[in-house]
Design a protein around this motif. Structure first.
Motif, PDB file in Angstrom:
ATOM      1  N   ASP A 539       0.883  -1.174   0.000  1.00 64.12           N
ATOM      2  CA  ASP A 539       0.000   0.000   0.000  1.00 64.12           C
ATOM      3  C   ASP A 539       0.916   1.218   0.000  1.00 64.12           C
ATOM      4  O   ASP A 539       1.235   1.773   1.052  1.00 64.12           O
ATOM      5  CB  ASP A 539      -0.894  -0.061   1.249  1.00 64.12           C
ATOM      6  N   PRO A 540       1.383   1.683  -1.166  1.00 61.96           N
ATOM      7  CA  PRO A 540       2.501   2.636  -1.202  1.00 61.96           C
ATOM      8  C   PRO A 540       2.184   4.011  -0.645  1.00 61.96           C
ATOM      9  O   PRO A 540       3.103   4.770  -0.340  1.00 61.96           O
ATOM     10  CB  PRO A 540       2.850   2.711  -2.695  1.00 61.96           C
ATOM     11  N   GLN A 541       0.898   4.371  -0.510  1.00 63.28           N
ATOM     12  CA  GLN A 541       0.535   5.662   0.063  1.00 63.28           C
ATOM     13  C   GLN A 541      -0.063   5.532   1.464  1.00 63.28           C
ATOM     14  O   GLN A 541      -0.570   6.505   2.005  1.00 63.28           O
ATOM     15  CB  GLN A 541      -0.453   6.393  -0.855  1.00 63.28           C
ATOM     16  N   ALA A 542      -0.008   4.331   2.038  1.00 62.61           N
ATOM     17  CA  ALA A 542      -0.538   4.078   3.383  1.00 62.61           C
ATOM     18  C   ALA A 542      -2.011   4.447   3.500  1.00 62.61           C
ATOM     19  O   ALA A 542      -2.499   4.761   4.583  1.00 62.61           O
ATOM     20  CB  ALA A 542       0.277   4.834   4.441  1.00 62.61           C
ATOM     21  N   LYS A 543      -2.746   4.364   2.400  1.00 63.84           N
ATOM     22  CA  LYS A 543      -4.161   4.738   2.421  1.00 63.84           C
ATOM     23  C   LYS A 543      -4.977   3.841   3.350  1.00 63.84           C
ATOM     24  O   LYS A 543      -5.945   4.284   3.967  1.00 63.84           O
ATOM     25  CB  LYS A 543      -4.743   4.660   1.015  1.00 63.84           C
ATOM     26  N   ALA A 544      -4.607   2.564   3.425  1.00 57.66           N
ATOM     27  CA  ALA A 544      -5.386   1.612   4.216  1.00 57.66           C
ATOM     28  C   ALA A 544      -4.705   1.225   5.521  1.00 57.66           C
ATOM     29  O   ALA A 544      -5.191   0.337   6.223  1.00 57.66           O
ATOM     30  CB  ALA A 544      -5.669   0.357   3.392  1.00 57.66           C
ATOM     31  N   LEU A 545      -3.613   1.884   5.858  1.00 54.11           N
ATOM     32  CA  LEU A 545      -2.911   1.547   7.100  1.00 54.11           C
ATOM     33  C   LEU A 545      -3.820   1.737   8.312  1.00 54.11           C
ATOM     34  O   LEU A 545      -3.833   0.919   9.241  1.00 54.11           O
ATOM     35  CB  LEU A 545      -1.650   2.408   7.230  1.00 54.11           C
ATOM     36  N   GLY A 546      -4.614   2.806   8.302  1.00 53.08           N
ATOM     37  CA  GLY A 546      -5.543   3.037   9.401  1.00 53.08           C
ATOM     38  C   GLY A 546      -6.617   1.969   9.506  1.00 53.08           C
ATOM     39  O   GLY A 546      -7.008   1.564  10.608  1.00 53.08           O
TER      40      GLY A 546
END
Length: 561
Positions: A539-546
């Motif tokens: 997930d290169p933009q950390a969009k789903a990290l949360g």
């Protein structure tokens, strides 16, 4: 002298590629004074820079003139000003194209642009190097009567602070007012993320087609976030909180005009689909301007093997061993294997019985990447694990970019407003600056009394929104009640975060409590490598990290569940 009426300012674009019809939807949906379009992200600047290598006239967002051709007459008829950073690397070129469009359509609009942030020549080896400018160049264009203002790399919030400063006549030292506009601008900048898009609790409203947001900004810098009546999505304290936490860090949110104190923001409901923002305090901006550098990082290629059914781990080990010789001979700088266990036992479809094994190679030399994955992976087709196939065969090596920040004094940049008659108006550097010192940790609420707990996902009681800033990621987590905040403030420590997000265990992690928002914001340094263009991570933009964090289980007080 009477106070100017509140400024109604809307957004019709949150990124390059956003909904093409949004400009018309916003113009026809209700009353507005200004419409803003945000097209630029770190990755967008690299895309435009690569486009410009092929075509010197390709340095701006080509979708904007197409949108404007359909709506320019409507905007002129309704007296709505349009402010956009779609100029990218070539704001003068886009301004000229819009003038040609207006002449062809016979619509008498004045077009101005902002320039001066291009520092590419001062940074050899970069494809693009641009300072993040503030809003006073935009304000100068509007005060001179411009109907359309085109900029390059300004801060996202400048698209709102500029029109607000022009409308109310704010001076550069009116930090609280400017900070209020920065906060409103940060909520608007990503379009429908403020109206239910990408929202943790999306099931609480109809988000099939969210309307775009707008802000009613008042002379004191306070604002109300809302949307046009009858449009989809919803606006509540949660959607605004989520966007406030997006791609931010600590209590001080720095910009070229002002540093906004996020720890002073107060949110409250103001009716259906209306949230009031007030109490925002501002400070003098930092002494330096941020400059975003985009350069070519090298070349990459990847192949994804599909592993189906039994013995997944053994099948993955076999492929890695079979490709070992080819990788050892070519010796690429970076080799990454990732086994994604999307499979489950006794699955009733082949897809859900399959796992994915991803191999990514990178190197400064395009030929090395080609040798590493060229024929070697394909040659395994009849000589590897049972059921061998790949999602797609390896293609030619593709270039990837690297983003980094540097900082320069304000005086190193010639911030200029270029008016419709060709006059150049210089924008002065701030007279006062203030270093970005850390804010002492605020007092936290009393913890909840001991009581029964249940093992459950964190997301049952909190929301989260995550994003990227270069190689770093932020994860903002907020509670929706005072009781949940009392638990969250003490439970989700840096140590707990590292346990829940194992990737962060060996990286610097900083926690920033924001009690007014009932939130904690985590910044994880280096988790995204050299930034989104390097595609360092799944997930290169950390969009789903949360959302991953919200899915992790821990012991939660039953009173909150």
């Amino acid at each position: 002298m009477s106070t100017p009426h509140p400024l109604r300012i809307g957004n019709f674009s949150g990124f390059y590629g956003d909904r093409a019809s949004a400009l018309r939807e916003m113009l026809t949906g209700g009353e507005l004074d200004v419409l803003t379009g945000d097209y630029l992200a770190e990755l967008t600047m690299l895309i435009l820079a690569r486009d410009r290598l092929k075509d010197p006239c390709a340095g701006y967002a080509r979708t904007f003139p197409r949108q404007l051709e359909d709506c320019l007459g409507l905007a002129h008829e309704r007296g709505v000003k349009v402010v956009t950073n779609a100029g990218g690397l070539d704001p003068a070129g886009l301004a000229a194209a819009i003038r040609e469009l207006a002449d062809r359509l016979g619509i008498p609009v004045t077009v101005a642009h902002v320039e001066g942030g291009d520092l590419t020549a001062a940074h050899p080896g970069t494809l693009a190097a641009h300072a993040y400018l503030g809003g006073f160049g935009i304000a100068a264009c509007l005060q001179a009567g411009a109907d359309i203002v085109v900029t390059g790399r300004v801060t996202d919030a400048a698209l709102v602070t500029g029109p607000a400063a022009a409308h109310f006549g704010w001076r550069p030292e009116e930090y609280d007012r400017l900070a209020g506009a920065v906060v409103a601008g940060h909520v608007l900048e990503c379009g429908t993320q403020a109206t239910g898009g990408n929202y943790a609790f999306f099931r609480e409203g109809d988000v099939r087609r969210p309307g775009f947001p707008l802000a009613e900004i008042h002379a004191d810098g306070s604002s109300v976030i809302t949307k046009h009546p009858g449009t989809g999505g919803f606006v509540d304290v949660g959607t605004v909180t989520a966007q406030l936490l997006y791609e931010t860090g600590g209590a001080r949110y720095a910009g070229p005009d002002v540093t906004a104190r996020l720890d002073t923001v107060r949110l409250s409901p103001d009716g259906a689909d209306r949230v009031r923002i007030e109490g925002v305090r501002g400070e003098a901006p930092p002494p330096d301007l941020k400059v975003g550098l985009n350069r070519l990082g090298g070349f990459r290629n990847e192949v994804v093997f599909v592993l189906t059914g039994l013995d997944i781990e053994a099948k993955a080990a076999l492929v890695r061993e079979q490709l070992g010789d080819a990788l050892a001979k070519s010796r690429p700088d970076d080799v990454r294997w990732e086994l994604v266990r999307t499979d489950r036992g006794d699955a009733d479809t082949e897809e859900t019985a399959s796992a994915l094994l991803r191999l990514v190679v990178r190197d400064a030399d395009e030929r090395v990447v080609g040798r590493a994955l060229g024929g070697a992976a394909v040659e395994l087709a009849l000589a590897s694990y049972p059921g061998f196939h790949v999602l797609s065969p390896p293609e030619k090596a593709s270039p990837y970019g690297v983003f980094e920040d540097v900082y320069v004094p304000h005086g190193a940049v010639d911030h200029v407003a270029v008016l419709s008659d060709g006059r150049h108006v210089s924008v002065a550097s701030p007279q006062e600056t203030r270093p970005l010192d850390d804010v002492p940790e605020p007092p936290l609420p009393e913890p909840l009394p001991p009581g029964p707990t249940r093992r459950a996902p964190l997301g049952l009681v909190v929301g989260a929104r995550s994003g990227d800033k270069g190689g770093n990621a932020n994860v903002g987590v907020w509670a929706r009640s005072d009781e949940a905040w009392r638990w969250l403030a003490h439970e989700l420590t840096v140590e707990r975060f590292r346990l829940l997000v194992p990737e962060s265990r060996d990286l610097p992690v900083t926690r920033h409590p924001l009690p007014n928002l009932r939130a904690v914001n985590f910044v994880v340094e280096g988790i995204l490598g050299a930034g989104v263009a390097a595609r360092h991570r799944f997930d290169p933009q950390a969009k789903a990290l949360g959302e991953w964090l919200r899915s992790r289980h821990l012991d939660i007080p039953e009173m909150l569940l």
